[in-house]
Design a protein around this motif. Structure first.
Motif, PDB file in Angstrom:
ATOM      1  N   ARG A  59       0.840  -1.182   0.000  1.00 56.01           N
ATOM      2  CA  ARG A  59       0.000   0.000   0.000  1.00 56.01           C
ATOM      3  C   ARG A  59       0.878   1.236   0.000  1.00 56.01           C
ATOM      4  N   ARG A  60       0.336   2.299  -0.579  1.00 53.88           N
ATOM      5  CA  ARG A  60       1.099   3.534  -0.631  1.00 53.88           C
ATOM      6  C   ARG A  60       1.064   4.212   0.732  1.00 53.88           C
ATOM      7  N   LEU A  61       2.212   4.654   1.174  1.00 55.00           N
ATOM      8  CA  LEU A  61       2.281   5.309   2.477  1.00 55.00           C
ATOM      9  C   LEU A  61       1.903   6.783   2.315  1.00 55.00           C
ATOM     10  N   ASP A  62       0.587   7.028   2.235  1.00 54.36           N
ATOM     11  CA  ASP A  62       0.133   8.402   2.043  1.00 54.36           C
ATOM     12  C   ASP A  62      -0.420   8.961   3.356  1.00 54.36           C
ATOM     13  N   ASP A  63      -0.969  10.143   3.276  1.00 53.56           N
ATOM     14  CA  ASP A  63      -1.460  10.799   4.495  1.00 53.56           C
ATOM     15  C   ASP A  63      -2.491   9.954   5.230  1.00 53.56           C
ATOM     16  N   GLU A  64      -3.368   9.355   4.432  1.00 53.64           N
ATOM     17  CA  GLU A  64      -4.435   8.579   5.054  1.00 53.64           C
ATOM     18  C   GLU A  64      -3.861   7.390   5.808  1.00 53.64           C
ATOM     19  N   THR A  65      -2.926   6.705   5.167  1.00 53.18           N
ATOM     20  CA  THR A  65      -2.307   5.554   5.816  1.00 53.18           C
ATOM     21  C   THR A  65      -1.580   5.978   7.080  1.00 53.18           C
ATOM     22  N   LEU A  66      -0.875   7.086   6.977  1.00 52.27           N
ATOM     23  CA  LEU A  66      -0.127   7.564   8.138  1.00 52.27           C
ATOM     24  C   LEU A  66      -1.064   7.896   9.298  1.00 52.27           C
ATOM     25  N   GLU A  67      -2.191   8.474   8.920  1.00 52.09           N
ATOM     26  CA  GLU A  67      -3.146   8.826   9.963  1.00 52.09           C
ATOM     27  C   GLU A  67      -3.656   7.571  10.674  1.00 52.09           C
ATOM     28  N   GLU A  68      -3.917   6.541   9.869  1.00 56.17           N
ATOM     29  CA  GLU A  68      -4.380   5.296  10.478  1.00 56.17           C
ATOM     30  C   GLU A  68      -3.288   4.674  11.337  1.00 56.17           C
ATOM     31  N   LEU A  69      -2.061   4.782  10.857  1.00 56.42           N
ATOM     32  CA  LEU A  69      -0.934   4.274  11.640  1.00 56.42           C
ATOM     33  C   LEU A  69      -0.853   4.992  12.981  1.00 56.42           C
ATOM     34  N   GLU A  70      -1.043   6.292  12.894  1.00 54.87           N
ATOM     35  CA  GLU A  70      -0.982   7.088  14.112  1.00 54.87           C
ATOM     36  C   GLU A  70      -2.064   6.643  15.092  1.00 54.87           C
ATOM     37  N   ASP A  71      -3.252   6.403  14.559  1.00 55.46           N
ATOM     38  CA  ASP A  71      -4.345   5.920  15.407  1.00 55.46           C
ATOM     39  C   ASP A  71      -3.959   4.618  16.093  1.00 55.46           C
ATOM     40  N   LEU A  72      -3.321   3.749  15.313  1.00 57.24           N
ATOM     41  CA  LEU A  72      -2.983   2.452  15.882  1.00 57.24           C
ATOM     42  C   LEU A  72      -1.925   2.585  16.973  1.00 57.24           C
ATOM     43  N   LEU A  73      -1.015   3.515  16.784  1.00 55.24           N
ATOM     44  CA  LEU A  73      -0.024   3.748  17.840  1.00 55.24           C
ATOM     45  C   LEU A  73      -0.716   4.340  19.070  1.00 55.24           C
ATOM     46  N   VAL A  74      -1.672   5.201  18.815  1.00 55.29           N
ATOM     47  CA  VAL A  74      -2.431   5.756  19.941  1.00 55.29           C
ATOM     48  C   VAL A  74      -3.113   4.629  20.711  1.00 55.29           C
ATOM     49  N   SER A  75      -3.641   3.660  19.972  1.00 56.25           N
ATOM     50  CA  SER A  75      -4.336   2.587  20.684  1.00 56.25           C
ATOM     51  C   SER A  75      -3.361   1.647  21.386  1.00 56.25           C
ATOM     52  N   ALA A  76      -2.067   1.812  21.144  1.00 62.03           N
ATOM     53  CA  ALA A  76      -1.071   1.077  21.926  1.00 62.03           C
ATOM     54  C   ALA A  76      -0.569   1.950  23.073  1.00 62.03           C
ATOM     55  N   ASP A  77      -1.280   3.038  23.350  1.00 63.17           N
ATOM     56  CA  ASP A  77      -0.983   3.928  24.482  1.00 63.17           C
ATOM     57  C   ASP A  77       0.243   4.820  24.316  1.00 63.17           C
ATOM     58  N   LEU A  78       0.661   5.056  23.062  1.00 61.08           N
ATOM     59  CA  LEU A  78       1.799   5.962  22.904  1.00 61.08           C
ATOM     60  C   LEU A  78       1.433   7.400  23.229  1.00 61.08           C
TER      61      LEU A  78
END
Lengths: 509, 353
Positions: B68-87
């Protein structure tokens, strides 16, 4: 505990409120900030997302932007959405004990979430308020001294615990507890289980077995309010194995921003029934979604305060005192009584935290070093060192008597003088209030506010009484006094929350 | 597609999915009983603990072919996932920004993203990977253990005692939690298990006085390590924090350098409140290092990343179980890989992809 979240939201909303007209992008911008505030408060990500989506839809769908005070409207929508997320109004915190006794209640949760302490608190509450005969049993054969801990707590709370028999399995103990409760005619049997990880298959199977055996009428999941995003995992995993009927949040007296409280209902589908608010065994409160939402939005929790007062104060005594006050007679015995009641209610800090619009003031006080509740004890000591005659008639206190009192209470003459001065001021105030027709509880509460002068010993807080007024007036109420009419209405259960957010949060279902 | 790709990355199911989905069959194969843990390597333990919930999905649904292309949307989802790991929002944003710096708009595979994220996180944690060093010249080396209620202080002390005893050190324990019912008994049981004498007083006794006595006794007996337990306390309870400050003050009367280590025990399930905890405990008890417990659950302890950013305190140990040997030295790399749901032995595979 929600101070920080309420502050963040407060500053976001302040900007919104001030605006005459709002554009869609203003709302979107504010909501982005709300989202960050929620996540930083450890609200579970899916819950935060859902929350924002709901608010957005309503804020844009309801012609809010063209209304007279769009900012207020958005705040109201957020408030309503908060109440929903927390569990909706009218949710019943009461435990369902409708069955032939003994009614088993199963306590489950992770290690260190506070199950054992909570079990004892709940038992005490059931005995004290619902007049139930409660038996507690610890099924925790893993943590060293866990059973001993429950036994000791039982002694402290005056609640019976099942005698410990070494070498039994949790299932054996559960069986024995049910049997003992049945034979001895207990109404409720509380089963405290070992802390377990939600992915520990063996232990989860064990607790499922216990559930199958005990067929508890309530299965309560105990969750630490300091929990972060993992709250979702835990809740889901426990729910997958056990029909969780309610949640108890512990450590709500901490300074966590309370995300877990916001998430729990949404994630478990089970209501939050109680919250643990301190280390003492009576520090377990019923949970009320609406009030909690009010607190998150900085509206204070006056209803909790009044309930706390109603419960902790001796009503008869309060009435007598109010009568006396109305006549303008307020002696040092009365003052001592006030001190005692303040301490009973958890000290000045706890009281302030519950009052609407006091968030700001509490911060000012905390910044100045906080209320030192030991100060209250010192004041009590001074009064205790007086003779009965002196307490009734402080006017007879001359220098010699003051020196004696100072010595007797381990304080100084200056401190004695300070107390006397505070008392005089309060007596004056009481007299005025007495004429104003304030009576009963309201009078009591005002009296507490007036105690400020006596607490002048706290560095930097010259006169919290004055601060109290100032802060109360500075907030959204826009009046100089706490609105006792609203308070009384709220108390009687008909009225809305006290004012604060531009009108009552009109609930619709 | 995007959903499965990313949820595979961290493996937390979306709640809707979870609801329709009954207890996963994978869970039915019972793992080894916790009461009789077999000896396993640290990677295995960590991985079992940290990524058990994520494994099914990351192995199954999200396949290696998903690019998948690492675009803004993907990054945002990645960020969400890190948030859900309590970062936390800030640390999550920093981490994804670091990822975006050299990979933005490139086609990436799930494995690559995981590897890269783990690298970023490991790099930020690596400086704090410091073992707890006992100064043998000191008799005793004083270790104070503090934390909020239920963090796992007493259990951690038991494990620490066992570890030091295994290294041939003499250990003394001070039962400084004089508040919680049966806390003293709990520590005494650990004392028996590890052969460490326990200095205790009655419930309700003054913790500072007890700490003083314990240090005096340890000095007299020439004990190598003195570990002092304290009652759990919430950091916003000023009077309790004052009490803790007093313990430290009193210790310094006997040994101006004591405590030589002041450990703050954090529960892995803790969220952003850990930031407040570290801040206040550091101020009051001069915290010198962290221990994170309960990493064998579903909690990932991502708040360590935020803590590293803000406080730069060493992380000495992680707790991965209830057994005596379940206290492991902190490894930034292992922690980071487990956090993003990577198998430790996948490393070579990842490089190849």
């Amino acid at each position: 505990m929600f101070d920080s979240l309420s502050e963040r939201l407060g500053s976001i909303f302040e900007r919104l409120r001030g605006r005459g007209a709002l554009e869609e992008k203003d709302v979107a911008e504010a909501l982005r900030e709300v989202r960050v505030a929620l996540l930083e408060a450890d609200v579970a990500l899916p819950v935060a997302k859902d929350f924002i989506a709901r608010v957005k839809e309503r804020a844009i769908g309801q012609e809010v932007l063209r209304s007279v005070a769009p900012g207020q409207q958005v705040v109201k929508i957020v408030h309503d959405a908060l109440v929903e997320t927390l569990g909706g109004a009218g949710q019943d915190a009461a435990l369902d004990l409708a069955m032939a006794p003994p009614a088993p209640i199963l306590m489950v949760g992770l290690q260190g979430s506070g199950k054992t302490t909570t079990t004892a608190k709940l038992a005490l509450r059931l005995e004290k308020r619902e007049k139930k005969r409660v038996l507690m049993a610890s099924l925790d054969v893993r943590r060293p001294a866990a059973q001993e801990q429950l036994r000791i707590l039982g002694e402290q709370a005056g609640v019976k615990t099942l005698p410990v028999v070494a070498g039994q399995t949790p299932l054996d103990i559960a069986r024995r507890a049910l049997e003992a409760a049945r034979l001895s005619g207990f109404d409720v049997v509380l089963l405290d289980t070992a802390g377990r990880l939600s992915i520990d298959e063996q232990l989860m199977a064990e607790v499922a077995d216990i559930h199958a055996l005990a067929r508890p009428i309530e299965t309560l999941l105990v969750v630490d309010a300091l929990t972060g995003q993992d709250a979702v995992n835990t809740a889901e995993k426990f729910k997958a194995r056990l029909p969780v009927t309610g949640v108890i949040l512990t450590r709500m007296d901490g300074d966590a921003r309370g995300g877990a409280a916001l998430s729990m209902r949404a994630v478990t589908g089970a209501p939050v029934k109680f919250v643990g608010v301190g280390e003492k065994l009576d520090a377990l409160d019923a949970f009320d979604a609406k009030r909690m939402a009010g607190r998150i939005l900085g509206m204070g929790d006056i209803v909790s305060l009044v309930e706390k007062a109603a419960e902790d104060l001796d009503l008869e005594k309060a009435r007598r005192q109010a009568k006396k006050l109305a006549k303008g007679a307020f002696d040092l015995d009365d003052l001592a009584e006030q001190f005692r009641q303040m301490r009973k209610m958890g000290g000045m800090g706890a009281i302030l935290g519950l009052m609407p619009g006091m968030g700001k003031m509490k911060k000012m006080v905390d910044a100045a070093g906080g209320f030192d509740d030991r100060e209250i004890k010192r004041q009590e000591a001074i009064i205790s060192s007086m003779t009965k005659a002196e307490r009734r008639k402080p006017a007879i206190l001359n220098a010699r008597r003051k020196i004696r009192i100072a010595k007797g209470s381990g304080t100084s003459v200056q401190e004695v003088n300070k107390l006397l001065k505070a008392h005089r001021q309060m007596a004056d105030m009481m007299k005025k209030m007495g004429k104003g027709g304030m009576k009963g509880l309201a009078g009591q509460m005002m009296g507490m506010g007036g105690l400020g002068g006596a607490l002048g010993g706290t560095p930097g807080v010259g006169d919290p009484g004055a601060l109290l007024k100032q802060a109360g007036g500075g907030e959204a109420q826009g009046s100089d006094e706490i609105d006792f009419d609203a308070l009384e209405k709220a108390l009687s259960g008909r009225g809305p929350m006290p004012p604060g957010l531009g009108g009552p949060p009109g609930r619709k279902k | 597609m995007a959903k499965t790709f990313l949820s595979g990355l961290f493996g937390r199911k979306k709640p809707e999915e979870a609801r329709t989905d009954e207890p996963a069959p994978a869970e039915a194969e019972a793992p080894p009983p916790a009461t009789a843990p077999e000896k396993r390597g640290i990677f295995a333990r960590l991985r079992d603990g940290l990524s058990k919930s994520s494994k099914k999905l990351s192995e199954g649904v999200a396949s290696i072919f998903a690019r998948r292309r690492l675009d803004d949307e993907t990054l945002e989802e990645l960020e969400d996932l890190l948030v859900s790991a309590d970062l936390g929002v800030a640390a999550a944003a920093r981490t994804t920004a670091a990822l975006a710096r050299d990979r933005f708009d490139k086609e990436v595979s799930e494995q690559e993203v995981k590897e890269a994220l783990a690298d970023v996180i490991a790099a930020s944690l690596a400086p704090f990977e410091k073992p707890l060093v006992v100064d043998r010249a000191r008799r005793p080396h004083v270790t104070l253990v503090a934390g909020v209620n239920g963090a796992g202080k007493t259990t951690t002390i038991g494990k620490l005692a066992a570890k030091f005893r295994a290294e041939g050190l003499s250990v003394m324990l001070a039962a400084g939690d004089t508040f919680r019912a049966a806390a003293i008994e709990q520590l005494q049981i650990w004392g028996e298990r590890t052969g460490a004498p326990v200095v205790a007083r009655a419930v309700g006794a003054d913790a500072a006085g007890l700490a003083f006595d314990a240090l005096k006794r340890a000095q007299a007996e020439g004990t190598d390590v003195l570990i002092i337990d304290t009652a759990g306390r919430l950091q916003n309870r000023r009077e309790l924090m004052d009490e803790l400050a007093k313990v430290v003050r009193v210790l310094r009367k006997l040994d101006p350098d004591a405590p030589h280590d002041s450990l703050l025990v954090l529960d892995a399930t803790v969220g952003q409140n850990a930031l407040n905890q570290v801040e206040v405990f550091r101020e009051v008890a001069g915290v010198t290092g962290l221990v994170m417990t309960k990493l064998d659950g579903t909690a990932k302890g991502g708040v360590l990343v935020a803590l590293a950013d803000k406080f730069a305190l060493p992380v000495h140990f992680i707790g991965v179980g209830e057994g005596v040997d379940d206290l492991q030295p902190f490894s930034a790399r292992a922690f980071a890989r487990a956090l993003v749901g990577l198998d430790q032995d996948d490393e070579t595979k990842g490089e190849a992809a």
